[in-house]
Design an enzyme around this catalytic site. Sequence first.
Site, PDB file in Angstrom:
ATOM      1  N   ASN A   1      -6.738   6.491  -1.604  1.00 24.90           N
ATOM      2  CA  ASN A   1      -5.856   5.680  -1.259  1.00 24.90           C
ATOM      3  C   ASN A   1      -6.247   4.244  -2.359  1.00 24.90           C
ATOM      4  O   ASN A   1      -7.150   3.563  -1.869  1.00 24.90           O
ATOM      5  CB  ASN A   1      -6.002   4.989   0.492  1.00 24.90           C
ATOM      6  CG  ASN A   1      -4.911   4.236   0.532  1.00 24.90           C
ATOM      7  OD1 ASN A   1      -3.970   3.546  -0.217  1.00 24.90           O
ATOM      8  ND2 ASN A   1      -4.676   3.943   1.850  1.00 24.90           N
TER       9      ASN A   1
ATOM     10  N   ASN B   1       0.351  -1.278   5.461  1.00 20.55           N
ATOM     11  CA  ASN B   1       1.244  -0.511   6.238  1.00 20.55           C
ATOM     12  C   ASN B   1       0.651  -0.721   7.817  1.00 20.55           C
ATOM     13  O   ASN B   1      -0.340   0.132   7.941  1.00 20.55           O
ATOM     14  CB  ASN B   1       1.266   1.026   5.920  1.00 20.55           C
ATOM     15  CG  ASN B   1       2.262   1.161   4.645  1.00 20.55           C
ATOM     16  OD1 ASN B   1       3.391   1.760   4.712  1.00 20.55           O
ATOM     17  ND2 ASN B   1       1.346   1.261   3.630  1.00 20.55           N
TER      18      ASN B   1
ATOM     19  N   GLU C   1      -5.667   8.706   7.959  1.00 16.08           N
ATOM     20  CA  GLU C   1      -6.330   8.237   6.743  1.00 16.08           C
ATOM     21  C   GLU C   1      -7.742   8.962   6.526  1.00 16.08           C
ATOM     22  O   GLU C   1      -8.211   9.366   5.401  1.00 16.08           O
ATOM     23  CB  GLU C   1      -6.611   6.600   6.661  1.00 16.08           C
ATOM     24  CG  GLU C   1      -5.097   5.908   6.085  1.00 16.08           C
ATOM     25  CD  GLU C   1      -5.371   4.734   6.057  1.00 16.08           C
ATOM     26  OE1 GLU C   1      -5.785   4.459   4.946  1.00 16.08           O
ATOM     27  OE2 GLU C   1      -4.685   3.727   6.645  1.00 16.08           O
TER      28      GLU C   1
ATOM     29  N   GLU D   1       0.896  -1.474  -0.103  1.00 13.22           N
ATOM     30  CA  GLU D   1      -0.163   0.042  -0.086  1.00 13.22           C
ATOM     31  C   GLU D   1       0.987   1.246   0.103  1.00 13.22           C
ATOM     32  O   GLU D   1       1.970   1.188   0.481  1.00 13.22           O
ATOM     33  CB  GLU D   1      -0.908   0.192   1.365  1.00 13.22           C
ATOM     34  CG  GLU D   1      -1.674   1.206   1.377  1.00 13.22           C
ATOM     35  CD  GLU D   1      -2.419   1.229   3.058  1.00 13.22           C
ATOM     36  OE1 GLU D   1      -1.632   0.720   4.061  1.00 13.22           O
ATOM     37  OE2 GLU D   1      -3.328   1.610   3.261  1.00 13.22           O
TER      38      GLU D   1
HETATM   39  N1  CDT Z   1      -2.951   1.189   6.663  1.00 10.44           N
HETATM   40  C1  CDT Z   1      -4.116   0.662   7.416  1.00 10.44           C
HETATM   41  O1  CDT Z   1      -4.793   0.495   6.923  1.00 10.44           O
HETATM   42  N2  CDT Z   1      -3.362   0.321   8.444  1.00 10.44           N
HETATM   43  C2  CDT Z   1      -4.325  -0.116   9.657  1.00 10.44           C
HETATM   44  C3  CDT Z   1      -3.819   0.104  10.907  1.00 10.44           C
HETATM   45  C4  CDT Z   1      -4.912   0.619  11.628  1.00 10.44           C
HETATM   46  S1  CDT Z   1      -4.579   1.262  13.428  1.00 10.44           S
HETATM   47  C5  CDT Z   1      -5.583   2.812  13.063  1.00 10.44           C
HETATM   48  C6  CDT Z   1      -4.557  -1.596   9.555  1.00 10.44           C
HETATM   49  O2  CDT Z   1      -5.579  -2.101   9.926  1.00 10.44           O
HETATM   50  O3  CDT Z   1      -3.517  -2.297   9.477  1.00 10.44           O
END
Ligand code: CDT
Length: 316
Positions: free
Chosen positions: A111, A198, A147, A47
């Site tokens: 995204n 990520n 996000e 991503e």
């Molecule tokens: N990039 C992404 O979606 N990361 C989220 C972190 C969530 S914590 C606010 C994930 O679900 O891995």
Amino acid sequence: MSRHLRMAAAQLGPLHLSDTRTSATQRLVNLLREAHGMGAKFVVFPELAFTTFFPRHWYEDLAEVDRRFFESTMPSAETQPLFDAARKLGVGFYIGYAELLQEGGRTRRFNTAILVGPDGSIAGKYRKIHLPGHADHKPEAAFQHLEKKYFEVGNLGFRVWRFMDTITGMLICNDRRWPEAFRVLALQGAEVVALGFNTPSENLNYPEPPALRVHHHLIMAQSMAFQNATWLVETAKCGFEDGYRMFGHSLIVTPTGEIAAKSVTEEDEVICVNADIDLAADLKRTMFNFAAHRRPEHYRLIVDRIGAEVTPAEGP
Ligand code: CDT
């Protein structure tokens, strides 16, 4: 004879704020070449693969965010070398990036992930639907997860494409926590699901052992693949980006729910599996024969209700 596709997860180690698109693209090209050397025909990148995971930072000035992190064309002059290398090697790929566009007189930010065919042309596009985190500034937090500030909810739905003699769907990071996303792809016949992520090693909201976060990542991948009888390739961007750690554990999971390959570093690393796409056939014909066994008349709440409400049954 069963269909095989040699698939790779091309994991990226950290990309720092000071790294350029050009250097990121060069690393992606190196990974692509390495994957090709392992025989891969389809490579899944992470991503937001061209920059650091910028939603961890608060910026007042959106014009600066657009300039530093978003792509208004894909490919651009800086990202073109990846497309050129893939076409030259005859390798298809999935990659995530921050997409900027002007539409109806306004700026839109998504995204996004794309599927690129071995001929270098874009075969499919997905815009992330489950956006985690928050839109407000939390100066007291160890880091941000913005996000909801920087992106709109994706408007292209969950789709699959006929791609490289498979039926392939795309998801992005947090989507992997939602069974609904996988099931919508599986109901369109998905045989392969590609996903980049990520994921911070630390929980933003409450203390949680990093190992437990990885445990959740692994059990989700195995169960989503099995319950939907699909191959699943999940690729991390990971390691310490400007001091903020994200876990690796990129995976290739079989439709039978087994981990066929897993990365072992938090650096640039390729894992590769010669996937028997037809391995799912028995499951799709029996246990997870949706047409024979699903009972959607009892699933109404799934689409009618968003949040949980307590509605105890009355009577026996
Ligand atoms: N990039 C992404 O979606 N990361 C989220 C972190 C969530 S914590 C606010 C994930 O679900 O891995």
